[in-house]
Design a protein around this motif. Structure first.
Motif, PDB file in Angstrom:
ATOM      1  N   ASN A  19       4.323  10.512   5.651  1.00  0.00           N
ATOM      2  CA  ASN A  19       3.258  10.187   5.326  1.00  0.00           C
ATOM      3  C   ASN A  19       2.464  11.417   6.052  1.00  0.00           C
ATOM      4  O   ASN A  19       1.456  11.744   5.647  1.00  0.00           O
ATOM      5  CB  ASN A  19       2.907   9.373   5.750  1.00  0.00           C
ATOM      6  N   LEU A  20       3.434  12.215   7.414  1.00  0.00           N
ATOM      7  CA  LEU A  20       2.959  13.570   7.474  1.00  0.00           C
ATOM      8  C   LEU A  20       2.944  14.876   6.360  1.00  0.00           C
ATOM      9  O   LEU A  20       1.905  15.745   6.481  1.00  0.00           O
ATOM     10  CB  LEU A  20       3.741  13.835   8.599  1.00  0.00           C
ATOM     11  N   THR A  21       3.296  14.223   5.231  1.00  0.00           N
ATOM     12  CA  THR A  21       3.476  15.629   3.818  1.00  0.00           C
ATOM     13  C   THR A  21       1.668  15.205   3.344  1.00  0.00           C
ATOM     14  O   THR A  21       2.148  16.543   2.971  1.00  0.00           O
ATOM     15  CB  THR A  21       4.219  15.288   3.341  1.00  0.00           C
ATOM     16  N   VAL A  22       0.668  14.324   3.926  1.00  0.00           N
ATOM     17  CA  VAL A  22      -0.519  14.328   3.471  1.00  0.00           C
ATOM     18  C   VAL A  22      -0.939  15.699   4.082  1.00  0.00           C
ATOM     19  O   VAL A  22      -2.367  15.921   4.171  1.00  0.00           O
ATOM     20  CB  VAL A  22      -0.754  12.875   4.019  1.00  0.00           C
ATOM     21  N   ILE A  23      -0.384  16.194   5.455  1.00  0.00           N
ATOM     22  CA  ILE A  23      -1.604  17.259   5.466  1.00  0.00           C
ATOM     23  C   ILE A  23      -1.546  18.770   5.338  1.00  0.00           C
ATOM     24  O   ILE A  23       0.267  18.877   5.892  1.00  0.00           O
ATOM     25  CB  ILE A  23      -0.731  16.953   7.282  1.00  0.00           C
ATOM     26  N   LYS A  24      -2.630  18.678   4.974  1.00  0.00           N
ATOM     27  CA  LYS A  24      -1.993  20.347   4.761  1.00  0.00           C
ATOM     28  C   LYS A  24      -2.150  21.253   5.911  1.00  0.00           C
ATOM     29  O   LYS A  24      -2.283  21.283   6.892  1.00  0.00           O
ATOM     30  CB  LYS A  24      -2.941  20.730   3.421  1.00  0.00           C
ATOM     31  N   GLY A  25      -0.504  22.412   5.215  1.00  0.00           N
ATOM     32  CA  GLY A  25      -0.577  23.058   6.771  1.00  0.00           C
ATOM     33  C   GLY A  25       0.066  22.259   7.638  1.00  0.00           C
ATOM     34  O   GLY A  25       1.141  24.114   8.355  1.00  0.00           O
ATOM     35  N   PHE A  48       0.732  -1.506   0.069  1.00  0.00           N
ATOM     36  CA  PHE A  48      -0.120  -0.135  -0.236  1.00  0.00           C
ATOM     37  C   PHE A  48       0.927   1.090  -0.292  1.00  0.00           C
ATOM     38  O   PHE A  48       1.789   1.270   0.520  1.00  0.00           O
ATOM     39  CB  PHE A  48      -1.054   0.360   1.133  1.00  0.00           C
ATOM     40  N   ASP A  49       1.256   2.360  -0.710  1.00  0.00           N
ATOM     41  CA  ASP A  49       1.095   3.617  -0.839  1.00  0.00           C
ATOM     42  C   ASP A  49       1.272   4.479   0.343  1.00  0.00           C
ATOM     43  O   ASP A  49       2.432   4.770   0.319  1.00  0.00           O
ATOM     44  CB  ASP A  49       1.279   3.912  -1.729  1.00  0.00           C
ATOM     45  N   HIS A  50      -0.046   4.236   1.266  1.00  0.00           N
ATOM     46  CA  HIS A  50      -0.151   5.112   2.907  1.00  0.00           C
ATOM     47  C   HIS A  50       0.259   3.777   3.638  1.00  0.00           C
ATOM     48  O   HIS A  50       1.161   4.903   4.930  1.00  0.00           O
ATOM     49  CB  HIS A  50      -1.294   5.113   2.420  1.00  0.00           C
ATOM     50  N   CYS A  51       1.198   3.054   3.710  1.00  0.00           N
ATOM     51  CA  CYS A  51       1.504   1.989   4.865  1.00  0.00           C
ATOM     52  C   CYS A  51       3.003   2.472   5.034  1.00  0.00           C
ATOM     53  O   CYS A  51       4.209   2.065   3.940  1.00  0.00           O
ATOM     54  CB  CYS A  51       1.480   0.860   3.851  1.00  0.00           C
ATOM     55  N   PRO A  52       3.339   2.651   6.070  1.00  0.00           N
ATOM     56  CA  PRO A  52       4.529   3.347   6.190  1.00  0.00           C
ATOM     57  C   PRO A  52       5.849   1.894   6.603  1.00  0.00           C
ATOM     58  O   PRO A  52       6.623   2.348   5.913  1.00  0.00           O
ATOM     59  CB  PRO A  52       3.974   4.019   8.007  1.00  0.00           C
ATOM     60  N   TYR A  53       5.112   0.597   6.703  1.00  0.00           N
ATOM     61  CA  TYR A  53       5.698  -0.233   6.917  1.00  0.00           C
ATOM     62  C   TYR A  53       6.035  -0.484   5.114  1.00  0.00           C
ATOM     63  O   TYR A  53       7.429  -1.506   4.694  1.00  0.00           O
ATOM     64  CB  TYR A  53       5.228  -1.759   7.300  1.00  0.00           C
ATOM     65  N   MET A  60      -4.137  11.665   9.826  1.00  0.00           N
ATOM     66  CA  MET A  60      -3.440  10.487   8.666  1.00  0.00           C
ATOM     67  C   MET A  60      -4.577  10.174   8.340  1.00  0.00           C
ATOM     68  O   MET A  60      -5.097  10.286   6.686  1.00  0.00           O
ATOM     69  CB  MET A  60      -1.895  10.203   8.580  1.00  0.00           C
ATOM     70  N   TYR A  61      -5.214   9.763   8.875  1.00  0.00           N
ATOM     71  CA  TYR A  61      -6.321   8.200   8.364  1.00  0.00           C
ATOM     72  C   TYR A  61      -7.546   9.386   7.606  1.00  0.00           C
ATOM     73  O   TYR A  61      -7.607   8.061   6.384  1.00  0.00           O
ATOM     74  CB  TYR A  61      -6.566   7.681  10.104  1.00  0.00           C
ATOM     75  N   PRO A  62      -7.994   9.929   7.840  1.00  0.00           N
ATOM     76  CA  PRO A  62      -9.204  10.562   7.546  1.00  0.00           C
ATOM     77  C   PRO A  62      -8.912  10.997   5.755  1.00  0.00           C
ATOM     78  O   PRO A  62      -9.443  11.026   4.623  1.00  0.00           O
ATOM     79  CB  PRO A  62      -9.763  11.536   7.953  1.00  0.00           C
ATOM     80  N   ARG A  63      -7.435  11.700   5.860  1.00  0.00           N
ATOM     81  CA  ARG A  63      -7.094  12.393   4.957  1.00  0.00           C
ATOM     82  C   ARG A  63      -6.672  10.812   4.007  1.00  0.00           C
ATOM     83  O   ARG A  63      -6.765  11.184   2.301  1.00  0.00           O
ATOM     84  CB  ARG A  63      -5.132  12.896   5.022  1.00  0.00           C
ATOM     85  N   TRP A  64      -5.921   9.973   4.087  1.00  0.00           N
ATOM     86  CA  TRP A  64      -5.989   8.521   2.987  1.00  0.00           C
ATOM     87  C   TRP A  64      -7.292   8.743   1.885  1.00  0.00           C
ATOM     88  O   TRP A  64      -6.636   8.441   1.129  1.00  0.00           O
ATOM     89  CB  TRP A  64      -5.452   7.552   3.494  1.00  0.00           C
ATOM     90  N   LEU A  65      -8.583   8.904   2.709  1.00  0.00           N
ATOM     91  CA  LEU A  65      -9.423   8.596   1.544  1.00  0.00           C
ATOM     92  C   LEU A  65     -10.214   9.692   0.797  1.00  0.00           C
ATOM     93  O   LEU A  65     -11.105   9.942   0.248  1.00  0.00           O
ATOM     94  CB  LEU A  65     -10.499   7.841   2.539  1.00  0.00           C
ATOM     95  N   LYS A  66      -9.061  11.274   1.153  1.00  0.00           N
ATOM     96  CA  LYS A  66      -8.850  12.070   0.529  1.00  0.00           C
ATOM     97  C   LYS A  66      -8.372  12.467  -0.881  1.00  0.00           C
ATOM     98  O   LYS A  66      -8.750  13.342  -1.421  1.00  0.00           O
ATOM     99  CB  LYS A  66      -9.487  13.266   1.404  1.00  0.00           C
ATOM    100  N   ILE A  67      -7.570  11.591  -0.794  1.00  0.00           N
ATOM    101  CA  ILE A  67      -6.733  11.667  -2.528  1.00  0.00           C
ATOM    102  C   ILE A  67      -6.405  10.332  -2.712  1.00  0.00           C
ATOM    103  O   ILE A  67      -7.199   9.089  -2.761  1.00  0.00           O
ATOM    104  CB  ILE A  67      -4.903  11.854  -1.579  1.00  0.00           C
ATOM    105  N   PRO A  68      -6.060  10.830  -4.513  1.00  0.00           N
ATOM    106  CA  PRO A  68      -6.107   9.524  -5.252  1.00  0.00           C
ATOM    107  C   PRO A  68      -4.766   8.377  -5.163  1.00  0.00           C
ATOM    108  O   PRO A  68      -3.481   8.230  -4.735  1.00  0.00           O
ATOM    109  CB  PRO A  68      -6.346   9.930  -6.090  1.00  0.00           C
ATOM    110  N   LEU A  69      -5.402   7.587  -3.586  1.00  0.00           N
ATOM    111  CA  LEU A  69      -3.788   6.406  -3.902  1.00  0.00           C
ATOM    112  C   LEU A  69      -4.635   4.797  -3.838  1.00  0.00           C
ATOM    113  O   LEU A  69      -5.511   4.655  -4.128  1.00  0.00           O
ATOM    114  CB  LEU A  69      -4.081   5.777  -2.097  1.00  0.00           C
ATOM    115  N   PRO A  70      -3.913   3.829  -5.227  1.00  0.00           N
ATOM    116  CA  PRO A  70      -3.675   2.598  -5.625  1.00  0.00           C
ATOM    117  C   PRO A  70      -5.070   1.767  -5.137  1.00  0.00           C
ATOM    118  O   PRO A  70      -5.508   0.780  -4.707  1.00  0.00           O
ATOM    119  CB  PRO A  70      -2.720   2.580  -5.843  1.00  0.00           C
TER     120      PRO A  70
END
Length: 216
Positions: free
Chosen positions: A182-188, A6-11, A102-112
């Motif tokens: 992964n924290l770069t997904v947070i705007k601001g 998964f692209d969002h998974c830190p492991y 991060m969890y809510p944001r993963w569903l707001k961006i296009p992840l495979p």
């Protein structure tokens, strides 16, 4: 070889880091988040990342994969860890906070890994339980959580830039970079200068993309 991930998974990011750093010929296969059976049939458990070796066999556990891939060329490149305790402490202390952001944001961006409703619904159900609140509430509390995270980021005074250590990567980087990336997904979000530089240097050296362009 193939990496199932998964692209969002830190492991999974740990495994991708060594692929990029070693410039290995590895195909990425992004599984759908809800497709547990696809993981179980390969390694007998609901785990990612999963490496399929050239002989067709599979292996799991991110650091085992990292160690294997670092040695597959016969020229290991990763330096040993020396900050494991302080990194583990920081990650443990901030885990719930980072998850809520991060969890809510993963569903707001296009992840495979979230290309179908089943995958999105499965993730929402599982992670809502983990957070103890729904994603809407977690997202609504962004300002409060960012304020708390800001103070935790300022406590990271142990990072050494790769450019200050002969442009090399260590197991410490394998362990801390995925979360910072992964924290770069947070705007601001406002990273201290050295942390932002660290993220960019490791990103360049490993080919791991950041989420700045799609941050929410």
């Amino acid at each position: 070889m193939k990496l199932f991930l998964f692209d969002h998974c830190p492991y999974c990011v740990k495994a991708m880091m060594i692929v990029g750093y070693q410039q290995l010929d590895v195909e990425y296969v992004f599984l759908q988040n809800h497709d547990v059976q696809a993981r179980i049939e390969k390694v007998g458990a609901n785990l990612v990342p999963i490496l399929q070796k050239t002989d067709g066999s599979y292996m799991a556990e991110s650091l085992d994969i990292v160690n294997y891939l670092d040695g597959v060329s016969g020229k290991p490149m990763l330096d040993a860890a020396c900050l494991q305790t302080v990194i583990d402490e920081w990650l443990t202390k901030t885990k719930q906070l980072c998850s809520a952001l991060m969890y809510p944001r993963w569903l707001k961006i296009p992840l495979p890994e979230f290309q179908c409703d089943e995958a999105r619904d499965w993730f929402t159900g599982k992670k809502t339980q983990t957070l103890g609140m729904d994603f809407e509430m977690a997202y609504h509390n962004t300002a409060e959580y960012l304020s708390q995270l800001d103070s935790q980021l300022k406590k990271i005074d142990w990072l050494i830039l790769p450019s200050e250590r002969n442009d090399r990567i260590s197991y410490d980087d394998i362990n801390i970079f995925p979360t910072l990336r992964n924290l770069t997904v947070i705007k601001g979000i406002k990273f201290p200068t050295i942390i932002r530089q660290y993220i960019e240097e490791i990103s360049t050296m490993t080919g791991i993309h950041l989420f700045d362009d799609v941050a929410v």
